[in-house]
Design a protein around this motif. Structure first.
Motif, PDB file in Angstrom:
ATOM      1  N   ALA A  27       9.124 -26.556  25.101  1.00  0.00           N
ATOM      2  CA  ALA A  27       9.396 -26.928  26.490  1.00  0.00           C
ATOM      3  C   ALA A  27       8.305 -27.827  27.081  1.00  0.00           C
ATOM      4  CB  ALA A  27       9.547 -25.684  27.354  1.00  0.00           C
ATOM      5  N   TYR A  28       7.197 -27.999  26.388  1.00  0.00           N
ATOM      6  CA  TYR A  28       6.088 -28.787  26.928  1.00  0.00           C
ATOM      7  C   TYR A  28       6.474 -30.227  27.265  1.00  0.00           C
ATOM      8  CZ  TYR A  28       2.799 -25.015  25.749  1.00  0.00           C
ATOM      9  OH  TYR A  28       2.131 -23.825  25.662  1.00  0.00           O
ATOM     10  N   PRO A  29       7.179 -30.946  26.373  1.00  0.00           N
ATOM     11  CA  PRO A  29       7.545 -32.321  26.741  1.00  0.00           C
ATOM     12  C   PRO A  29       8.366 -32.373  28.026  1.00  0.00           C
ATOM     13  CG  PRO A  29       7.922 -31.954  24.410  1.00  0.00           C
ATOM     14  CD  PRO A  29       7.589 -30.612  25.007  1.00  0.00           C
ATOM     15  N   LEU A  30       9.236 -31.409  28.212  1.00  0.00           N
ATOM     16  CA  LEU A  30      10.048 -31.334  29.420  1.00  0.00           C
ATOM     17  C   LEU A  30       9.144 -31.189  30.653  1.00  0.00           C
ATOM     18  CD1 LEU A  30      13.257 -29.275  29.653  1.00  0.00           C
ATOM     19  CD2 LEU A  30      11.554 -29.039  31.413  1.00  0.00           C
TER      20      LEU A  30
ATOM     21  N   GLU B 172       4.416 -22.878  40.723  1.00  0.00           N
ATOM     22  CA  GLU B 172       4.019 -22.092  39.549  1.00  0.00           C
ATOM     23  C   GLU B 172       4.095 -22.941  38.280  1.00  0.00           C
ATOM     24  OE1 GLU B 172       5.209 -18.019  37.109  1.00  0.00           O
ATOM     25  OE2 GLU B 172       6.144 -18.388  39.057  1.00  0.00           O
ATOM     26  N   GLY B 173       5.107 -23.791  38.172  1.00  0.00           N
ATOM     27  CA  GLY B 173       5.244 -24.685  37.023  1.00  0.00           C
ATOM     28  C   GLY B 173       4.113 -25.696  36.948  1.00  0.00           C
ATOM     29  N   THR B 174       3.717 -26.225  38.108  1.00  0.00           N
ATOM     30  CA  THR B 174       2.593 -27.173  38.154  1.00  0.00           C
ATOM     31  C   THR B 174       1.303 -26.485  37.728  1.00  0.00           C
ATOM     32  OG1 THR B 174       3.682 -28.438  39.909  1.00  0.00           O
ATOM     33  CG2 THR B 174       1.307 -28.761  39.645  1.00  0.00           C
ATOM     34  N   ALA B 175       1.082 -25.273  38.196  1.00  0.00           N
ATOM     35  CA  ALA B 175      -0.119 -24.523  37.811  1.00  0.00           C
ATOM     36  C   ALA B 175      -0.121 -24.244  36.308  1.00  0.00           C
ATOM     37  CB  ALA B 175      -0.207 -23.220  38.601  1.00  0.00           C
ATOM     38  N   LEU B 176       1.044 -23.872  35.760  1.00  0.00           N
ATOM     39  CA  LEU B 176       1.142 -23.629  34.325  1.00  0.00           C
ATOM     40  C   LEU B 176       0.860 -24.906  33.546  1.00  0.00           C
ATOM     41  CD1 LEU B 176       1.852 -21.867  31.869  1.00  0.00           C
ATOM     42  CD2 LEU B 176       4.246 -22.543  32.237  1.00  0.00           C
ATOM     43  N   LEU B 177       1.402 -26.010  33.998  1.00  0.00           N
ATOM     44  CA  LEU B 177       1.188 -27.278  33.318  1.00  0.00           C
ATOM     45  C   LEU B 177      -0.293 -27.657  33.321  1.00  0.00           C
ATOM     46  CD1 LEU B 177       2.590 -29.512  31.810  1.00  0.00           C
ATOM     47  CD2 LEU B 177       3.016 -30.644  33.976  1.00  0.00           C
ATOM     48  N   ARG B 178      -0.965 -27.424  34.423  1.00  0.00           N
ATOM     49  CA  ARG B 178      -2.415 -27.694  34.497  1.00  0.00           C
ATOM     50  C   ARG B 178      -3.170 -26.814  33.493  1.00  0.00           C
ATOM     51  NH1 ARG B 178      -1.815 -32.410  36.514  1.00  0.00           N
ATOM     52  NH2 ARG B 178      -1.278 -32.507  38.703  1.00  0.00           N
ATOM     53  N   ALA B 179      -2.770 -25.564  33.357  1.00  0.00           N
ATOM     54  CA  ALA B 179      -3.420 -24.664  32.391  1.00  0.00           C
ATOM     55  C   ALA B 179      -3.170 -25.130  30.961  1.00  0.00           C
ATOM     56  CB  ALA B 179      -2.914 -23.231  32.580  1.00  0.00           C
ATOM     57  N   ILE B 180      -1.952 -25.604  30.684  1.00  0.00           N
ATOM     58  CA  ILE B 180      -1.631 -26.128  29.360  1.00  0.00           C
ATOM     59  C   ILE B 180      -2.489 -27.356  29.071  1.00  0.00           C
ATOM     60  CG2 ILE B 180       0.162 -27.267  27.971  1.00  0.00           C
ATOM     61  CD1 ILE B 180       2.208 -25.441  29.486  1.00  0.00           C
ATOM     62  N   GLN B 181      -2.585 -28.255  30.057  1.00  0.00           N
ATOM     63  CA  GLN B 181      -3.403 -29.454  29.884  1.00  0.00           C
ATOM     64  C   GLN B 181      -4.863 -29.094  29.625  1.00  0.00           C
ATOM     65  OE1 GLN B 181      -2.185 -31.372  33.612  1.00  0.00           O
ATOM     66  NE2 GLN B 181      -1.559 -33.161  32.408  1.00  0.00           N
TER      67      GLN B 181
ATOM     68  N   GLN C  97      -6.059 -26.297  28.353  1.00  0.00           N
ATOM     69  CA  GLN C  97      -6.156 -25.693  27.018  1.00  0.00           C
ATOM     70  C   GLN C  97      -6.106 -26.774  25.937  1.00  0.00           C
ATOM     71  OE1 GLN C  97      -2.755 -23.504  25.383  1.00  0.00           O
ATOM     72  NE2 GLN C  97      -4.155 -21.788  24.993  1.00  0.00           N
ATOM     73  N   ARG C  98      -5.186 -27.714  26.080  1.00  0.00           N
ATOM     74  CA  ARG C  98      -5.078 -28.808  25.108  1.00  0.00           C
ATOM     75  C   ARG C  98      -6.350 -29.650  25.079  1.00  0.00           C
ATOM     76  NH1 ARG C  98       0.691 -31.953  25.436  1.00  0.00           N
ATOM     77  NH2 ARG C  98       1.909 -30.412  24.320  1.00  0.00           N
ATOM     78  N   ASN C  99      -6.844 -30.008  26.251  1.00  0.00           N
ATOM     79  CA  ASN C  99      -8.050 -30.831  26.317  1.00  0.00           C
ATOM     80  C   ASN C  99      -9.232 -30.136  25.665  1.00  0.00           C
ATOM     81  OD1 ASN C  99      -6.607 -32.817  27.605  1.00  0.00           O
ATOM     82  ND2 ASN C  99      -7.407 -32.369  29.635  1.00  0.00           N
ATOM     83  N   GLU C 100      -9.379 -28.847  25.917  1.00  0.00           N
ATOM     84  CA  GLU C 100     -10.473 -28.092  25.296  1.00  0.00           C
ATOM     85  C   GLU C 100     -10.310 -28.069  23.780  1.00  0.00           C
ATOM     86  OE1 GLU C 100     -10.599 -24.270  27.228  1.00  0.00           O
ATOM     87  OE2 GLU C 100     -11.099 -25.178  29.168  1.00  0.00           O
ATOM     88  N   TRP C 101      -9.084 -27.918  23.308  1.00  0.00           N
ATOM     89  CA  TRP C 101      -8.823 -27.903  21.875  1.00  0.00           C
ATOM     90  C   TRP C 101      -9.200 -29.239  21.242  1.00  0.00           C
ATOM     91  CZ3 TRP C 101      -4.800 -30.128  18.696  1.00  0.00           C
ATOM     92  CH2 TRP C 101      -4.745 -29.585  17.403  1.00  0.00           C
TER      93      TRP C 101
END
Length: 176
Positions: free
Chosen positions: A45-48, A105-114, A116-120
């Protein structure tokens, strides 16, 4: 089949091909075992979500930009709406239609995903110089653009070719 005219030699094409297969397999394996930041959202669902960051979209437009079929995207959207991560609202250009947008809530989740990805990626590429990382990003963007702009012609080359029926001369593609 004649060899296409190119600046790319066969050995390099083989290296790119094998490297991409290896990379896709590694990423797929990591995606399957990565922790979820939200129980309702898996990596498919990330690309979406990322494509809704820029602007609300109709489901059909969203399916087009993420290169997926409308029915799949519609199911994903319904799941994400039911979990409060997306909102359906009237399309400002056509009040009869709906667009999908990220909820707070979706925007906050997306920021957390970003994050996490950036740290990785920061950890993964820790021994790369800034120039190497920047060059890699530029080459990756260029490759993605080339793939996207040539997507339709590449898919047509892979489509089954019609074979003429000896008795009727019909050249339709056989049905499965």
């Amino acid at each position: 089949m004649p060899e296409p005219s190119s600046h790319l030699d066969r050995e390099t094409a083989d290296r790119v091909s094998l490297g991409l297969v290896r990379l896709m397999k590694l990423l797929q394996s990591m995606k399957l075992h990565a922790p979820r930041l939200h129980p309702a959202v898996d990596a498919t669902a990330y690309p979406l979500l990322f494509n809704l960051l820029a602007e609300p979209r109709r489901v059909s437009a969203l399916a087009e930009v993420i290169h997926s079929d409308v029915s799949t995207v519609s199911r994903q959207v319904s799941t994400l709406v039911s979990h409060g991560l997306l909102d359906k609202v009237s399309d400002p250009e056509d009040g009869r239609a709906q667009v999908v947008r990220l909820s707070d809530e979706g925007t906050a989740l997306l920021r957390a995903i970003q994050q996490q990805r950036n740290e990785w990626f920061l950890e993964l590429m820790d021994d790369w110089s800034p120039d190497q990382a920047s060059d890699f990003a530029a080459h990756l963007e260029r490759f993605g653009s080339a793939l996207e702009s040539n997507r339709e012609s590449l898919l047509r080359r892979r489509a089954p070719q019609p074979t003429p029926d000896a008795t009727t001369g019909d050249t339709s593609t056989p049905e499965n």
